[in-house]
Write an enzyme that holds these catalytic residues in place. Sequence first.
Site, PDB file in Angstrom:
ATOM      1  N   ARG A 202      -1.600  30.724  30.665  1.00  0.00           N
ATOM      2  CA  ARG A 202      -2.011  32.106  30.411  1.00  0.00           C
ATOM      3  C   ARG A 202      -0.792  32.989  30.188  1.00  0.00           C
ATOM      4  O   ARG A 202       0.200  32.886  30.911  1.00  0.00           O
ATOM      5  CB  ARG A 202      -2.842  32.644  31.585  1.00  0.00           C
ATOM      6  CG  ARG A 202      -4.113  31.829  31.807  1.00  0.00           C
ATOM      7  CD  ARG A 202      -5.010  32.391  32.865  1.00  0.00           C
ATOM      8  NE  ARG A 202      -6.156  31.517  33.082  1.00  0.00           N
ATOM      9  CZ  ARG A 202      -7.124  31.753  33.971  1.00  0.00           C
ATOM     10  NH1 ARG A 202      -7.085  32.850  34.719  1.00  0.00           N
ATOM     11  NH2 ARG A 202      -8.124  30.908  34.103  1.00  0.00           N
ATOM     12  N   ARG A 217       0.496  35.158  40.185  1.00  0.00           N
ATOM     13  CA  ARG A 217       0.162  35.271  38.764  1.00  0.00           C
ATOM     14  C   ARG A 217       1.247  34.562  37.961  1.00  0.00           C
ATOM     15  O   ARG A 217       2.364  35.067  37.845  1.00  0.00           O
ATOM     16  CB  ARG A 217       0.049  36.742  38.363  1.00  0.00           C
ATOM     17  CG  ARG A 217      -0.770  36.949  37.089  1.00  0.00           C
ATOM     18  CD  ARG A 217      -1.003  38.420  36.807  1.00  0.00           C
ATOM     19  NE  ARG A 217      -1.860  39.082  37.773  1.00  0.00           N
ATOM     20  CZ  ARG A 217      -3.185  38.999  37.813  1.00  0.00           C
ATOM     21  NH1 ARG A 217      -3.821  38.247  36.924  1.00  0.00           N
ATOM     22  NH2 ARG A 217      -3.887  39.646  38.718  1.00  0.00           N
ATOM     23  N   GLU A 289      -8.070  37.460  44.620  1.00  0.00           N
ATOM     24  CA  GLU A 289      -9.082  36.616  43.991  1.00  0.00           C
ATOM     25  C   GLU A 289      -8.621  35.163  43.959  1.00  0.00           C
ATOM     26  O   GLU A 289      -7.507  34.857  43.550  1.00  0.00           O
ATOM     27  CB  GLU A 289      -9.344  37.094  42.559  1.00  0.00           C
ATOM     28  CG  GLU A 289     -10.416  36.274  41.846  1.00  0.00           C
ATOM     29  CD  GLU A 289     -10.534  36.599  40.361  1.00  0.00           C
ATOM     30  OE1 GLU A 289     -11.095  35.760  39.625  1.00  0.00           O
ATOM     31  OE2 GLU A 289     -10.048  37.671  39.942  1.00  0.00           O
ATOM     32  N   SER A 292     -14.086  32.365  40.868  1.00  0.00           N
ATOM     33  CA  SER A 292     -15.213  33.103  40.308  1.00  0.00           C
ATOM     34  C   SER A 292     -16.265  32.103  39.848  1.00  0.00           C
ATOM     35  O   SER A 292     -15.966  30.924  39.627  1.00  0.00           O
ATOM     36  CB  SER A 292     -14.773  33.991  39.142  1.00  0.00           C
ATOM     37  OG  SER A 292     -14.362  33.206  38.049  1.00  0.00           O
ATOM     38  N   ARG A 343      -2.998  29.839  44.037  1.00  0.00           N
ATOM     39  CA  ARG A 343      -3.545  30.841  44.958  1.00  0.00           C
ATOM     40  C   ARG A 343      -4.051  30.194  46.244  1.00  0.00           C
ATOM     41  O   ARG A 343      -4.013  30.818  47.308  1.00  0.00           O
ATOM     42  CB  ARG A 343      -4.628  31.671  44.267  1.00  0.00           C
ATOM     43  CG  ARG A 343      -4.021  32.516  43.159  1.00  0.00           C
ATOM     44  CD  ARG A 343      -4.936  33.584  42.639  1.00  0.00           C
ATOM     45  NE  ARG A 343      -4.316  34.275  41.510  1.00  0.00           N
ATOM     46  CZ  ARG A 343      -4.880  35.254  40.833  1.00  0.00           C
ATOM     47  NH1 ARG A 343      -6.091  35.686  41.165  1.00  0.00           N
ATOM     48  NH2 ARG A 343      -4.242  35.834  39.818  1.00  0.00           N
TER      49      ARG A 343
END
Length: 380
Positions: A202, A217, A289, A292, A343
């Site tokens: 990403r 990140r 986070e 999801s 994470r």
Amino acid sequence: MKGKLDPSERQRLIEEGKNLKEGLAALEDDLVELNNKLQLEAQCIPNMTHPDVPIGGEDCSTIRKTVGSSPNFSFPVKDHLQLGKELDLFDFDAAAEVSGSKFYYLKNEAVLLEMALVNWTLSEVMKRGFTPLTTPEIVRSSVVEKCGFQPRANNTQIYSIDDSDQCLIGTAEIPVGGLHMDSILSDSFLPLKYVAFSHCFRTEAGAAGTATRGLYRVHQFSKVEMFIFCRPEESEHYHQELIKIEEDLFSSLGLHFKTLDMASADLGAPAYRKFDVEAWMPGLERFGEISSASNCTDYQSRRLGIRYRPASEALGSGKKSKGNLAPPQFVHTLNATACAVPRMIICLLENYQQEDGSVLIPEPLRPFMGGLSVISRKSL
């Protein structure tokens, strides 16, 4: 042309046929161009929204569930960067020289921890009837677009490969979504449940600040992703199943987390409804986070051409003949993060840190780390 014709008439018909052929070819080229334009316009339209989704920005998201409580430490809490440095688990400086910012080397027990997280997660999800996959990590731009992502947009999260129609994947959702592209599935095969391991890439365009430091990140990471193809009437049920699996996994690791029903502005184009999981990260002093779960209904399957043919019995007829076959319908697709490794490493290091600077390994992961129960400082 088959009958007796005057030579001049025959020649006139031949010329007319040539003109028709050339005109048809031109029309077909125009049709391709128009279809491409239509596709681009349609991609600007997001999915519908579930009636229970909170309307508004991220702040309007509602808490569905809270699990556990934050640990109480009797000593100054360290963040994962400090713990990683003292325990010799990461090297961000060397990675920055080799690859640039937001890259990293994992070292020593951190490597074992990544492998343990991946293998434990795969084994747990497979127990629930999911088929394991590894996927291509370079895909065609058209597949990325059909899954609802914009590889050429400003601030895109997608890395595109120059002078090609290919991209690096940002999630295994993309290659798994394309697995049954342009096909009609048998009703008896549904639901199809996959759990895929891949590396993800990403750009993280626009991301900056202390909240993104360290592993939080990054440009490249390992992830285990769940994906389901199902009948339309079953997608809400499987959405609940996916979030339950995520909650069970994170509970097993002893994490303090909350599950959110995400507001409409935070859904992204493909999602009809999305649940996020945010876990407590003591070193960062906030929830972050970690997962999801999205129900994309038929948004992706329409673009990817993935349909199924309902069983004839569903139409009230036990006879099977070509004349009474049910018309094919689009499947619904769902995806959910089972384990985003960096994470998870943040959560485990920060929540299981000890006063002596060591870090305990949660019980479920120990068999996948050769029985190792604690990460300790290296002796000089």
